[in-house]
Design a protein around this motif. Structure first.
Motif, PDB file in Angstrom:
ATOM      1  N   LYS A 136       0.458  26.910 -18.509  1.00  0.00           N
ATOM      2  CA  LYS A 136      -0.650  27.697 -19.064  1.00  0.00           C
ATOM      3  C   LYS A 136      -0.977  27.270 -20.494  1.00  0.00           C
ATOM      4  O   LYS A 136      -2.057  27.556 -21.003  1.00  0.00           O
ATOM      5  N   LEU A 137      -0.040  26.577 -21.145  1.00  0.00           N
ATOM      6  CA  LEU A 137      -0.270  26.116 -22.515  1.00  0.00           C
ATOM      7  C   LEU A 137      -0.860  24.704 -22.565  1.00  0.00           C
ATOM      8  O   LEU A 137      -1.192  24.204 -23.639  1.00  0.00           O
ATOM      9  N   ALA A 138      -0.998  24.083 -21.406  1.00  0.00           N
ATOM     10  CA  ALA A 138      -1.338  22.665 -21.358  1.00  0.00           C
ATOM     11  C   ALA A 138      -2.744  22.371 -21.869  1.00  0.00           C
ATOM     12  O   ALA A 138      -2.952  21.404 -22.613  1.00  0.00           O
ATOM     13  N   ASP A 139      -3.733  23.156 -21.488  1.00  0.00           N
ATOM     14  CA  ASP A 139      -5.117  22.821 -21.832  1.00  0.00           C
ATOM     15  C   ASP A 139      -5.334  22.794 -23.347  1.00  0.00           C
ATOM     16  O   ASP A 139      -5.972  21.872 -23.879  1.00  0.00           O
ATOM     17  N   ASP A 140      -4.800  23.785 -24.046  1.00  0.00           N
ATOM     18  CA  ASP A 140      -4.939  23.800 -25.509  1.00  0.00           C
ATOM     19  C   ASP A 140      -4.195  22.625 -26.133  1.00  0.00           C
ATOM     20  O   ASP A 140      -4.687  21.981 -27.071  1.00  0.00           O
ATOM     21  N   TYR A 141      -3.019  22.345 -25.617  1.00  0.00           N
ATOM     22  CA  TYR A 141      -2.218  21.229 -26.141  1.00  0.00           C
ATOM     23  C   TYR A 141      -2.947  19.897 -25.951  1.00  0.00           C
ATOM     24  O   TYR A 141      -2.991  19.065 -26.864  1.00  0.00           O
ATOM     25  N   VAL A 142      -3.529  19.694 -24.787  1.00  0.00           N
ATOM     26  CA  VAL A 142      -4.240  18.446 -24.509  1.00  0.00           C
ATOM     27  C   VAL A 142      -5.430  18.284 -25.452  1.00  0.00           C
ATOM     28  O   VAL A 142      -5.694  17.186 -25.951  1.00  0.00           O
ATOM     29  N   ARG A 143      -6.144  19.369 -25.730  1.00  0.00           N
ATOM     30  CA  ARG A 143      -7.268  19.276 -26.670  1.00  0.00           C
ATOM     31  C   ARG A 143      -6.785  18.833 -28.044  1.00  0.00           C
ATOM     32  O   ARG A 143      -7.442  18.021 -28.713  1.00  0.00           O
TER      33      ARG A 143
END
Length: 442
Positions: free
Chosen positions: A332-339
């Motif tokens: 669930k934390l992946a999308d923000d991290y990828v940005r």
């Protein structure tokens, strides 16, 4: 460092773990196709290889890969040709190649240009080893046939402002980013499974579009005490040793970078294709050796970095759905991290500016480290490691970002708008199989 290759390897106690995809076949000396047509460039190509091996006796980093006749390597070691004599032989060989008329066949013309360009870089390296001092831009032009654009601090500020809005917490941005990234470190006991999964996936995707020899293989090792983050040591016979440095924590995003850059469709594929199509099918012995400080490296590093995007256009989703669970991280934390990581990637040219100032003497070592912390958003430890890389490889840093941008520009021109993914792979495969140099990308 890069993300690269070599001929001989010494394994030390730095080895933390080792995993292999099948037993590596015994490298065999390259053989020419029985249909090979002799060329007036063949004798010059052999002399070129021997000159590269001779320079390697004076510079331990120079010969990055060699899988030609063992007798030639033994000859170079025994002869220990002095640098002035190597320089004279290189100048004479340039005249020999120039005397060969430009062939009508485009690929053969590229071969002639390849030998001349590589010899020019070899001569420059000999002069440097003999004591000649070059500025950063002069060195990059002489060795890699390219100059990186200059960037001011103000040009990085917009990216920093964007990251400032994305990265949570108090304190200076570089410190906040380092704290944030610590939440996405691959646990040491998960390194092998995560990195292997990423490499296997990059290989699966690449083999859908690129035909490699059936026996191609690699070995994966984790090491310490290196100035680089990852390295591909190509050993010939479509075989590579891929090493990943674990001196500093490895963030989950790097698993994709390393898999595609070092392996598929990066260095392993580039070298395997050159070996298959130019050495074995055409008998072009000049491709049995890879001088690191040469224009070849801009193609190698640039295509390896561009290849990350080719293999993983869905990198964020793949990281979230596959690698995060394997590493025990919360998807669930992946999308923000990828940005955050994608935006941070726009700061890559900050390393060039630090290297330029440091090597030209306009920045002290401490000031260069501080620049990397502020504008490259590296931790002090990572900035120190980057400076160790710059100490060793100097202007080589341009090959990653400028190389990637030149390859991207070439691909855009060749592919055109609205092209299918298969067309992208087709053009990329042709580039990796050719004796292309920086001038061919412009």
């Amino acid at each position: 460092m890069r993300f690269r290759m070599l001929s001989a390897l010494v394994l030390t106690s730095a080895l933390l773990a080792c995993a292999t995809r099948g037993a590596a076949p015994t490298p065999q000396p390259p053989t020419a196709s029985p249909m090979k047509t002799p060329s007036p460039l063949d004798p010059a190509a052999e002399q070129y290889v021997k000159l590269v091996l001779a320079v390697g006796q004076h510079d331990g980093n120079y010969v990055d890969a060699y899988y030609g006749p063992e007798a030639w390597a033994a000859e170079a070691k025994a002869a220990q040709v002095p640098l002035p004599e190597i320089g004279e032989q290189a100048a004479a060989l340039v005249k020999t190649v120039e005397a060969v008329p430009v062939p009508a066949e485009p690929l053969l013309a590229m071969r002639r240009r390849f030998l001349l360009t590589q010899l020019s870089a070899l001569a420059a390296r000999v002069r440097m080893l003999s004591g000649e001092k070059l500025k950063f831009d002069e060195e990059s032009q002489a060795l890699y046939d390219a100059r990186a654009p200059h960037h001011t601090a103000a040009q990085f500020e917009e990216v920093l402002a964007g990251l400032d809005r994305l990265v949570p917490g108090p304190g200076p941005l570089a410190e906040r980013l380092e704290r944030y990234r610590q939440g996405f470190v691959i646990p040491k006991d998960k390194l092998d499974v995560v990195c292997r999964a990423a490499i296997d996936e990059s290989r699966r995707r690449t083999l859908k579009h690129v035909t490699l020899p059936a026996h191609e293989t690699f070995t994966l090792e984790f090491v310490t005490g290196k100035p680089w983050g990852g390295y591909n040591w190509f050993k010939g016979n479509a075989t590579s040793l891929i090493q990943i440095n674990t001196d500093l924590p490895l963030f989950i995003w790097r698993a994709i970078d390393l898999a595609a850059h070092e392996g598929y469709p990066g260095h392993h594929v580039y070298n395997a294709l050159l070996e298959q199509h130019l050495v074995r099918e055409r008998g072009w012995v000049e491709f049995t050796v890879y001088p690191l400080f040469s224009p070849m490296s801009l193609i190698a590093e640039g295509s390896a970095n561009y290849g990350i995007e080719v293999a993983f256009p869905d990198a964020g989703a793949y990281a979230r759905d596959v690698l995060f669970p394997l590493a025990g991280l919360d998807p669930k934390l992946a999308d923000d991290y990828v940005r955050v990581e994608e935006l941070s990637g726009k700061l890559s040219y900050a390393s060039n500016e630090a290297a330029r100032g440091y090597l030209d003497g306009t920045l002290s070592r401490e000031a260069a480290r501080d620049w990397l912390v502020k504008y490259g958003l590296m931790s002090p430890e990572r900035a120190t490691q980057r400076l160790a890389f710059i100490d060793t490889y100097r202007a080589y840093v341009i090959n990653y970002n400028l190389g990637r941008d030149l390859v991207a520009g070439y691909m855009e021109k060749q592919v055109g708008s609205g092209a299918t993914p298969e067309r992208h792979w087709e053009v990329f495969r042709e580039l990796l199989s050719s004796p292309a140099l920086p001038a061919d990308l412009r």
